[in-house]
Design an enzyme around this catalytic site. Structure first.
Site, PDB file in Angstrom:
ATOM      1  N   HIS A 109      -7.729  -5.463  -0.316  1.00 19.63           N
ATOM      2  CA  HIS A 109      -6.426  -4.564   0.013  1.00 19.63           C
ATOM      3  C   HIS A 109      -6.039  -5.068   0.961  1.00 19.63           C
ATOM      4  O   HIS A 109      -4.664  -5.105   0.695  1.00 19.63           O
ATOM      5  CB  HIS A 109      -6.615  -3.272  -0.100  1.00 19.63           C
ATOM      6  CG  HIS A 109      -5.476  -2.773  -0.294  1.00 19.63           C
ATOM      7  ND1 HIS A 109      -4.407  -2.378  -1.146  1.00 19.63           N
ATOM      8  CD2 HIS A 109      -5.554  -1.983   1.197  1.00 19.63           C
ATOM      9  CE1 HIS A 109      -3.592  -1.677  -0.632  1.00 19.63           C
ATOM     10  NE2 HIS A 109      -3.741  -1.081   0.166  1.00 19.63           N
ATOM     11  N   SER A 153       0.982  -1.329   0.286  1.00 14.81           N
ATOM     12  CA  SER A 153       0.207  -0.487   0.160  1.00 14.81           C
ATOM     13  C   SER A 153       1.167   1.229  -0.482  1.00 14.81           C
ATOM     14  O   SER A 153       1.863   0.967  -0.825  1.00 14.81           O
ATOM     15  CB  SER A 153      -0.826  -0.464   0.914  1.00 14.81           C
ATOM     16  OG  SER A 153      -1.746   0.808   1.170  1.00 14.81           O
ATOM     17  N   ASP A 174      -8.641  -7.434  -4.676  1.00 10.03           N
ATOM     18  CA  ASP A 174      -8.021  -5.065  -4.084  1.00 10.03           C
ATOM     19  C   ASP A 174      -8.139  -4.100  -5.304  1.00 10.03           C
ATOM     20  O   ASP A 174      -7.704  -4.595  -6.783  1.00 10.03           O
ATOM     21  CB  ASP A 174      -6.729  -5.691  -4.091  1.00 10.03           C
ATOM     22  CG  ASP A 174      -6.073  -4.336  -3.517  1.00 10.03           C
ATOM     23  OD1 ASP A 174      -6.725  -3.421  -3.181  1.00 10.03           O
ATOM     24  OD2 ASP A 174      -4.758  -3.816  -3.131  1.00 10.03           O
TER      25      ASP A 174
END
Lengths: 226, 379
Positions: B346, B148, B313
């Protein structure tokens, strides 16, 4: 097979399969590749050929594979492989980025083989392409006698489930190379038993008795201007 | 697991030049280390944390008491084994777990920075980390890794300091923050700033915090970390400890209760202004903005990349990761790319995904062998 000391240390990170145990057509491809060269293997599967080349030829190896399972298996062995498609992803690569680009048993499954081959000889100084020969006498015989789409050892699919949408013969492939201005540097055709000796001399004989073919092709160098 | 928590003051002699133009002198970086730097100094690994993460990658969190956020990957016998690697994880610039951020005291005024803290970027975070490595005597990194926002820092490292990075593993990230992600961040920031307790960012002077606003920001963000399939699997339309609707606005549904819990617990450990600054840094992230095409950013790079994305995701999609792969291919870079099949969205990068484990182990082992980093001694 006696592996070198360098290869032996690498074996600890690979799995139980010894590097000598590779398919006979892959062995033939490997034998065309000079040590220490840069190799891109397109459609590398689970990385069998790449691993062999890294271990025994010390090449800088990269791979492209369509199936995610194949990519994951390759990367988990420490190979540099990306998920991608021969039809759409080759245009990213710079010209002559590799010494060899390998396309093994994949050409016949591409949507646009002509464009793929022209990309191969652009990206690689040399391209090594192997494919099943549709001119093989058993294929011809099955079609002639059965009147149905032939199934052979190298082409073992029903017509409606085959991924092989662009099959060709050795003669067809030579024609394509001519059209693209690519030079055939070597041609090996193999019988189903993996023998190569008898069928090399004449193109037409090879086209009849070769079940598979391996070609080493390069882009025709433009003649220097006088 | 044994670790050492440290803080260091950096930038006193040579201030950190931020992208916004401000020179930040004398700032603190809080970090954890695991393992030891080897004699060749070839085994350092920098783990970059995500938006709401911190330096407690593999040690118990001092506020929540929970295990480290990536203890699944960092620890004895794990892909990042402190027996083999010297692992560093620092709280990012602008953070609130010890590194200088908007909640820190501005030495010039004696009061918390609040909104007078300069706006920082992902590149600024990376510059601060590079100064930390200088301080630690770490010439280069065997690996920089993160998911991320940590993946953004990883990409930034490879772009800005290619000679200091041997391998880079950006996970579930993108080369630029998408319009959709900026939009979600804006919702979060507006929730914070709409809370009357925010007090124009000076809440600490009034001994209060915008708890409600920050909790809503976290709730909205948390939805983006999951997937519709995961929400359906975990909660569906199940009711929370009741058999019928209350015909009111209590948390009737399990999913509401879960989100409220996420919001409330987040407030206990995170500073609202930090949330504003760090989300802003992510919004500003666009690697190709300064360099033109993304491929130019990585032209002639020697860094070996391994990118990982997750099928479900939708915050940082496989498509965005593949865009980076295309750019790296165009740069003839050494790149691996794995997309992992999961319905966990995610958040999958933080969870126990065996395929992530296998990918990282394979990639790291091969690279470590190539670099001559000795394996961990067998127990």
């Amino acid at each position: 097979m006696n592996v070198g000391a360098g290869a032996r240390t690498d074996l600890t990170r690979a799995d139980v399969r010894r590097p000598s145990d590779i398919r006979v057509d892959l062995q033939m491809i490997a034998d065309m590749i000079k040590p220490e060269s840069r190799v891109l293997d397109i459609g590398c599967g689970d990385g069998q050929l790449l691993r062999y080349l890294v271990q025994t030829r010390n090449v800088v190896g990269r791979g492209i594979e369509l199936s995610q399972a194949g990519v994951n298996a390759s990367v988990a062995q420490g190979l540099s492989v990306v998920q991608g498609d021969a039809d759409s992803d080759l245009s990213d690569y710079p010209t002559q980025a590799f010494d060899y680009v390998v396309l093994s048993q994949t050409l016949q499954a591409t949507r646009n083989p002509r464009r793929v081959v022209s990309e191969l000889v652009r990206i690689g100084r040399k391209a090594i392409i192997s494919f099943p020969n549709f001119g093989y006498w058993k294929v011809r015989w099955r079609l002639l006698t059965d009147g149905r789409m032939p199934r052979t050892g190298a082409l073992d699919y029903e017509w409606h489930e085959t991924p092989n949408i662009h099959l060709c013969t050795i003669l067809d492939f030579v024609d394509l190379c001519d059209t693209l201005g690519a030079r055939v540097e070597r041609r090996i055709s193999m019988t189903s038993g993996g023998r190569t000796s008898l069928v090399q001399r004449s193109l037409h004989v090879a086209n009849l008795f070769g079940e598979q073919a391996v070609f080493l092709v390069s882009r025709q160098q433009p003649q220097p201007a006088r | 697991m044994p670790s050492q928590g440290h803080t260091v003051e950096l930038g006193r002699d040579v201030p950190l030049k931020l992208d916004c133009g401000v020179k930040l002198g004398a700032f603190t970086v809080a970090y954890q280390t695991y393992g030891r730097l080897n004699e060749q100094k070839s085994n350092a690994v920098l783990v970059c944390h995500a938006l709401s993460g911190d330096q407690y990658v593999a040690s118990t969190h001092p506020l929540t008491g929970k295990p480290g956020w990536w203890h699944i990957l960092v620890g004895p016998g794990r892909p990042l084994d402190p027996e083999r690697f010297f692992i560093i994880c620092a709280n990012v610039l602008g953070g609130c777990m010890g590194t200088t951020g908007p909640a820190s005291i501005n030495p010039e005024t004696g009061k918390p920075y609040g909104l007078t803290f300069p706006v920082i970027t992902i590149a600024d975070m990376v510059r601060a980390q590079a100064m930390l490595l200088d301080h630690l005597g770490v010439p280069d990194l065997f690996c920089v890794i993160g998911g991320s926002m940590g993946g953004m820092q990883t990409l930034q490292w490879a772009a800005m300091y290619p000679e200091r990075v041997y391998t880079a593993i950006p996970i579930a990230c993108a080369a630029r923050h998408s319009a959709q992600n900026i939009a979600f961040h804006e919702v979060g920031r507006q929730a914070i700033m709409a809370d009357p307790e925010w007090r124009a960012g000076e809440y600490s002077l009034h001994n209060t915090t915008p708890r409600a606003g920050l909790a809503v920001a976290r709730m909205a963000a948390h939805i983006t970390y999951l997937s519709e399939a995961a929400l359906r699997r975990k909660f569906g339309r199940k009711l929370q400890n009741r058999s019928a609707f209350t015909y009111g606005f209590d948390a009737d549904f399990e999913v509401e209760s879960y989100l409220r819990h996420q919001g409330i617990t987040f407030v206990e450990r995170f500073d609202a202004n930090s949330y504003l600054y760090i989300t802003r840094a992510m919004d500003y992230f666009d690697m190709s903005a300064d360099h033109g095409a993304l491929a130019n950013v990585f032209a002639n790079t020697k860094v070996r990349f391994c990118l990982v994305s997750f099928t479900s995701d939708w915050l940082f999609t496989t498509w965005e990761m593949r865009e980076i792969v295309h750019a790296l291919n165009a740069a003839a870079a050494d790149v691996s790319f794995v997309e992992i099949e999961t319905d966990k969205g995610h958040d999958a990068f933080l969870l126990d995904e065996p395929e992530l484990h296998a990918t990282l182990s394979g990639f790291l082992n091969a690279a470590a062998e190539r670099r001559g980093v000795a394996p961990a001694a067998s127990p």
